[in-house]
Design an enzyme around this catalytic site. Structure first.
Site, PDB file in Angstrom:
ATOM      1  N   ARG A   1      -9.266  -2.149   2.680  1.00 51.27           N
ATOM      2  CA  ARG A   1      -9.001  -1.304   1.509  1.00 51.27           C
ATOM      3  C   ARG A   1     -10.094  -0.268   1.262  1.00 51.27           C
ATOM      4  O   ARG A   1      -9.802   0.891   0.975  1.00 51.27           O
ATOM      5  CB  ARG A   1      -8.813  -2.185   0.269  1.00 51.27           C
TER       6      ARG A   1
ATOM      7  N   SER B   1     -14.090  -6.104   2.294  1.00 56.87           N
ATOM      8  CA  SER B   1     -14.351  -5.451   1.001  1.00 56.87           C
ATOM      9  C   SER B   1     -13.714  -6.226  -0.152  1.00 56.87           C
ATOM     10  O   SER B   1     -14.240  -6.193  -1.271  1.00 56.87           O
ATOM     11  CB  SER B   1     -13.912  -3.987   1.006  1.00 56.87           C
ATOM     12  N   GLY B   2     -12.597  -6.866   0.078  1.00 52.36           N
ATOM     13  CA  GLY B   2     -12.063  -7.875  -0.842  1.00 52.36           C
ATOM     14  C   GLY B   2     -11.632  -7.420  -2.229  1.00 52.36           C
ATOM     15  O   GLY B   2     -11.483  -8.263  -3.106  1.00 52.36           O
ATOM     16  N   GLY B   3     -11.476  -6.121  -2.428  1.00 51.87           N
ATOM     17  CA  GLY B   3     -11.057  -5.653  -3.749  1.00 51.87           C
ATOM     18  C   GLY B   3     -12.151  -4.919  -4.507  1.00 51.87           C
ATOM     19  O   GLY B   3     -11.962  -4.507  -5.648  1.00 51.87           O
TER      20      GLY B   3
ATOM     21  N   LYS C   1     -17.227 -12.665   9.440  1.00 53.16           N
ATOM     22  CA  LYS C   1     -16.720 -11.709   8.440  1.00 53.16           C
ATOM     23  C   LYS C   1     -16.628 -12.428   7.099  1.00 53.16           C
ATOM     24  O   LYS C   1     -15.603 -13.030   6.768  1.00 53.16           O
ATOM     25  CB  LYS C   1     -15.355 -11.172   8.875  1.00 53.16           C
TER      26      LYS C   1
ATOM     27  N   GLU D   1     -13.441 -15.366   9.768  1.00 50.51           N
ATOM     28  CA  GLU D   1     -13.382 -14.821   8.404  1.00 50.51           C
ATOM     29  C   GLU D   1     -12.989 -15.888   7.381  1.00 50.51           C
ATOM     30  O   GLU D   1     -11.806 -16.111   7.133  1.00 50.51           O
ATOM     31  CB  GLU D   1     -12.393 -13.642   8.336  1.00 50.51           C
TER      32      GLU D   1
ATOM     33  N   ARG E   1       0.843  -1.210   0.000  1.00 43.97           N
ATOM     34  CA  ARG E   1       0.000   0.000   0.000  1.00 43.97           C
ATOM     35  C   ARG E   1       0.878   1.260   0.000  1.00 43.97           C
ATOM     36  O   ARG E   1       0.571   2.234  -0.682  1.00 43.97           O
ATOM     37  CB  ARG E   1      -0.910   0.022   1.232  1.00 43.97           C
TER      38      ARG E   1
HETATM   39  P1  13P Z   1     -10.390  -5.766   2.775  1.00 39.20           P
HETATM   40  O1  13P Z   1     -11.611  -4.994   3.185  1.00 39.20           O
HETATM   41  O2  13P Z   1      -9.329  -4.919   2.145  1.00 39.20           O
HETATM   42  O3  13P Z   1     -10.712  -7.014   2.012  1.00 39.20           O
HETATM   43  O4  13P Z   1      -9.699  -6.239   4.125  1.00 39.20           O
HETATM   44  C1  13P Z   1     -10.475  -6.708   5.145  1.00 39.20           C
HETATM   45  C2  13P Z   1      -9.724  -7.713   5.917  1.00 39.20           C
HETATM   46  O5  13P Z   1      -9.506  -7.552   7.085  1.00 39.20           O
HETATM   47  C3  13P Z   1      -9.269  -8.910   5.219  1.00 39.20           C
HETATM   48  O6  13P Z   1      -8.811  -9.850   6.140  1.00 39.20           O
END
Ligand code: 13P
Length: 340
Positions: A292, A261-263, A219, A177, A33
């Site tokens: 992100r 959010s995953g991208g 999550k 998650e 990042r």
């Molecule tokens: P993102 O929202 O960027 O996917 O990250 C969340 C997260 O904690 C992934 O483990």
């Protein structure tokens, strides 16, 4: 284990109008990042950047909890205040990423297993003492030709449940998650099918290992088309299919669900969450646990320069506020334009 107390924390983490800031990037990930904004990845810069977010009072009003990386939970701000204290003062709950990343899964080419269970019983009490009241463990499931395999799904679900049980024994709320990645060229229905299987397996393992659902937060990823898919699902389709999938898999005893959010783009992540909450009548609260999608804009605005701190904090406050509204189903797209 005091389940009433775990339940209280899980409810606070997913309280309407608020969500979780995932600021738990490993040193390797935050370096990526920082590379994108030409900032050197030093310990001081990582501290300064995160301190800037945690001191953004306007933004933190919408943040129920912050997931920290091991380095950060022990760090002090420039003036010597522990970062954990700054988070608490902002009315937010400190949390900790406890997994140690992924390793190749034997006999399963291209698939991964999350590591870090062995020392976990010794580490958790130390994090509790340092102020962490919740933890995070991320399992990664990829969609591709011939994958995911049942071996990858079941071993990762087993590890998630082992982690969750250990957390609850240490009076820490586990964020569970299981992330099905959106990197491939699959469509939304393939994502739905794989995620449904992964969630069902995960809840089966949580049950076998006697994890109290009232004291955890899920999550998940959304049901969404892969980034390289030829057919991109609309906001309404993502919302409708994700809610249908979660209703089929997640018991109502779970207090709250906080998406990764995953991208997705910043605005897509907000629009999807909002559309789901507009459907309403859900058995659990639905909110965000974005990395992100909350940090991309403030990172760019900051770019490592102290003179940009106030502007970056405003950008962060805007994203946090938009997602706060989405967690109530009260977001409108023209609020984005007004801010721009
Ligand atoms: P993102 O929202 O960027 O996917 O990250 C969340 C997260 O904690 C992934 O483990």
């Amino acid at each position: 284990m005091n389940l009433a107390e775990l339940n209280k924390v899980a409810l606070a983490m997913t309280a309407p109008g608020k969500g979780i800031l995932a600021a738990d990037e490993s040193t390797g990930t935050i370096k990526k990042r920082f590379d994108a904004i030409n900032v050197e990845c030093t310990e001081d810069n990582r501290r300064d950047y995160r301190e800037m977010l945690f001191r953004a009072a306007e933004g933190m009003r919408h943040i129920s909890g912050v997931i920290l990386y091991d380095e950060t939970i022990w760090q002090k701000a420039k003036d010597g205040t522990p970062l954990v204290e700054i988070i608490k003062k902002a009315g937010s709950i400190p949390g900790i990423k406890v997994d140690e990343g992924t390793k190749p899964l034997p006999n399963c080419p291209g698939e991964l297993i999350t590591a870090g269970l062995d020392k976990l019983p010794d580490r958790l009490p130390k994090y509790y003492e340092q102020g962490a009241r919740f933890a995070k463990w991320r399992a990664v499931i990829d969609i591709g030709a011939g994958i995911p395999s049942y071996a990858a799904i079941s071993t990762n679900a087993h590890a998630l449940a082992r982690y969750a049980a250990l957390c609850q024994a240490a009076q820490i709320v586990p964020i569970v998650e299981p992330e099905v990645l959106m990197d491939g060229d699959h469509d939304i229905d393939r994502c739905y099918e794989v995620t449904e299987f992964v969630l069902k397996e995960t809840f089966q393992q949580l049950y076998y290992q006697k994890v109290a659902l009232e004291g955890m937060v899920l999550k998940p990823n959304m049901a969404i088309s892969g980034k390289k898919s030829a057919k991109k699902a609309s906001v309404e389709e993502v919302a409708e299919k994700t809610v249908k999938m979660l209703k089929a898999c997640v018991p109502g005893a779970v207090p709250g669900i906080a998406f990764l959010s995953g991208g997705q783009s910043d605005e897509e992540a907000t629009a999807h969450l909002d559309a789901m909450n507009k459907i309403g009548n859900l058995p659990w609260s639905l909110t965000f646990s974005y990395g992100r999608a909350l940090q991309h804009a403030p990172q760019k605005a900051w770019s490592g320069k102290s003179e940009n701190v106030a502007a970056a904090q405003r950008v962060f406050a805007h994203r946090a506020a938009m997602n706060g509204l989405a967690s109530r189903g009260q977001w409108k797209q023209d609020l984005e334009k007004k801010a721009a």
